[in-house]
Design a protein around this motif. Structure first.
Motif, PDB file in Angstrom:
ATOM      1  N   LEU A  28       0.831  -1.209   0.000  1.00 37.87           N
ATOM      2  CA  LEU A  28       0.000   0.000   0.000  1.00 37.87           C
ATOM      3  C   LEU A  28       0.863   1.256   0.000  1.00 37.87           C
ATOM      4  CD1 LEU A  28      -3.013   0.897   0.138  1.00 37.87           C
ATOM      5  CD2 LEU A  28      -2.629   1.232   2.574  1.00 37.87           C
ATOM      6  N   VAL A  29       1.992   1.191   0.700  1.00 37.56           N
ATOM      7  CA  VAL A  29       2.883   2.347   0.757  1.00 37.56           C
ATOM      8  C   VAL A  29       4.185   2.096  -0.009  1.00 37.56           C
ATOM      9  CG1 VAL A  29       1.895   3.259   2.886  1.00 37.56           C
ATOM     10  CG2 VAL A  29       3.798   1.668   3.034  1.00 37.56           C
ATOM     11  N   GLY A  30       4.181   1.047  -0.837  1.00 32.59           N
ATOM     12  CA  GLY A  30       5.322   0.788  -1.715  1.00 32.59           C
ATOM     13  C   GLY A  30       6.454   0.002  -1.091  1.00 32.59           C
ATOM     14  N   ASN A  31       6.178  -0.698   0.016  1.00 38.26           N
ATOM     15  CA  ASN A  31       7.233  -1.465   0.683  1.00 38.26           C
ATOM     16  C   ASN A  31       6.990  -2.968   0.647  1.00 38.26           C
ATOM     17  OD1 ASN A  31       8.768   0.801   1.410  1.00 38.26           O
ATOM     18  ND2 ASN A  31       7.479   1.152   3.186  1.00 38.26           N
ATOM     19  N   GLY A  32       6.203  -3.455  -0.300  1.00 38.14           N
ATOM     20  CA  GLY A  32       6.011  -4.894  -0.467  1.00 38.14           C
ATOM     21  C   GLY A  32       4.973  -5.490   0.458  1.00 38.14           C
ATOM     22  N   LEU A  33       5.179  -6.770   0.771  1.00 38.70           N
ATOM     23  CA  LEU A  33       4.228  -7.509   1.595  1.00 38.70           C
ATOM     24  C   LEU A  33       4.144  -6.921   3.005  1.00 38.70           C
ATOM     25  CD1 LEU A  33       5.164 -11.182   0.647  1.00 38.70           C
ATOM     26  CD2 LEU A  33       3.256  -9.815  -0.202  1.00 38.70           C
ATOM     27  N   ASN A  34       2.957  -6.950   3.560  1.00 43.47           N
ATOM     28  CA  ASN A  34       2.726  -6.560   4.961  1.00 43.47           C
ATOM     29  C   ASN A  34       3.293  -5.183   5.283  1.00 43.47           C
ATOM     30  OD1 ASN A  34       1.927  -9.306   5.136  1.00 43.47           O
ATOM     31  ND2 ASN A  34       3.989  -9.878   5.697  1.00 43.47           N
ATOM     32  N   ASP A  35       3.061  -4.216   4.428  1.00 46.23           N
ATOM     33  CA  ASP A  35       3.719  -2.915   4.632  1.00 46.23           C
ATOM     34  C   ASP A  35       2.860  -1.868   5.335  1.00 46.23           C
ATOM     35  OD1 ASP A  35       2.036  -2.198   2.489  1.00 46.23           O
ATOM     36  OD2 ASP A  35       3.595  -1.057   1.465  1.00 46.23           O
ATOM     37  N   HIS A  36       1.625  -2.225   5.723  1.00 48.86           N
ATOM     38  CA  HIS A  36       0.766  -1.230   6.367  1.00 48.86           C
ATOM     39  C   HIS A  36      -0.340  -1.945   7.132  1.00 48.86           C
ATOM     40  CE1 HIS A  36      -0.499   2.923   6.843  1.00 48.86           C
ATOM     41  NE2 HIS A  36      -1.729   2.604   6.466  1.00 48.86           N
ATOM     42  N   ILE A  37      -0.834  -1.300   8.193  1.00 54.22           N
ATOM     43  CA  ILE A  37      -1.896  -1.869   9.028  1.00 54.22           C
ATOM     44  C   ILE A  37      -2.823  -0.746   9.482  1.00 54.22           C
ATOM     45  CG2 ILE A  37      -0.488  -1.701  11.130  1.00 54.22           C
ATOM     46  CD1 ILE A  37      -1.747  -4.374  12.050  1.00 54.22           C
ATOM     47  N   GLY A  38      -4.079  -1.078   9.666  1.00 53.10           N
ATOM     48  CA  GLY A  38      -5.065  -0.132  10.168  1.00 53.10           C
ATOM     49  C   GLY A  38      -6.179  -0.872  10.881  1.00 53.10           C
ATOM     50  N   VAL A  39      -7.279  -0.170  11.102  1.00 51.93           N
ATOM     51  CA  VAL A  39      -8.443  -0.729  11.788  1.00 51.93           C
ATOM     52  C   VAL A  39      -9.661  -0.558  10.887  1.00 51.93           C
ATOM     53  CG1 VAL A  39      -9.916  -0.588  13.839  1.00 51.93           C
ATOM     54  CG2 VAL A  39      -7.451  -0.159  14.042  1.00 51.93           C
TER      55      VAL A  39
END
Length: 175
Positions: free
Chosen positions: A113-124
């Motif tokens: 999502l932010v251009g850093n590959g797998l598992n690169d961002h988290i939310g709720v």
């Protein structure tokens, strides 16, 4: 009120402020989020999406340690730690799990999502609206906010069971 409802409420409140980081990904807006995690220099922050989620957990009454013991390899300021912890308790659901339906208060993990590959961002997750997922997130371009995300961007979800309790303070690991 369920824990997931409390999570969604806390996340919406914090994401709506909005929180804004400075050029070092820290500052007065972020200190309530970053303060849990060890830093040698308080004037330098870090990518803070997972720290945002951790803070929302604390606000919802889930008193997780900053770092969970092995096999979780990092502290909760890292998306990977959330996945490892979720897998440990059976809370993690990959997007391919067709028996799982995401809902308000679930944690949502993104790929690239932010251009850093797998598992690169988290939310709720705040809501599911037809073909969009409404989320509360921290550190999307160094800001918090409420976003509409497409399901294609999702890696998986973490649903923290309402009955889950941290067993004792002995789980807290200082780094």
């Amino acid at each position: 009120m369920s824990r997931r409802s409390k999570m969604a409420s806390a996340a919406k409140e914090w994401a709506s402020k909005p929180l804004i980081g400075n050029e070092n990904k820290c500052g007065p807006d972020l200190e309530p989020i970053l303060c849990y995690f060890p830093r040698e220099d308080k004037s330098v922050g870090f990518d803070w999406c997972a720290a945002f989620v951790y803070h929302c957990c604390i606000e919802a009454g889930l008193n997780l340690p900053v770092r969970y013991p092995a096999p979780v390899s990092r502290n909760f300021a890292w998306v990977e730690a959330w996945i490892e912890w979720g897998q440990l308790y059976g809370f993690y659901h990959h997007k391919s799990d067709l028996t799982f339906t995401p809902d308000q208060g679930d944690l949502i993990i993104f790929d690239n999502l932010v251009g850093n590959g797998l598992n690169d961002h988290i939310g709720v997750v705040l809501a599911i609206d037809q073909d969009k997922i409404i989320t509360a997130e921290g550190n999307y371009n160094n800001l918090s906010g409420i976003f509409q995300r497409a399901p294609e961007q999702v890696n998986g979800y973490i649903r923290i069971d309402d009955t889950y309790q941290v067993r004792s303070n002995s789980l807290i690991i200082k780094e």
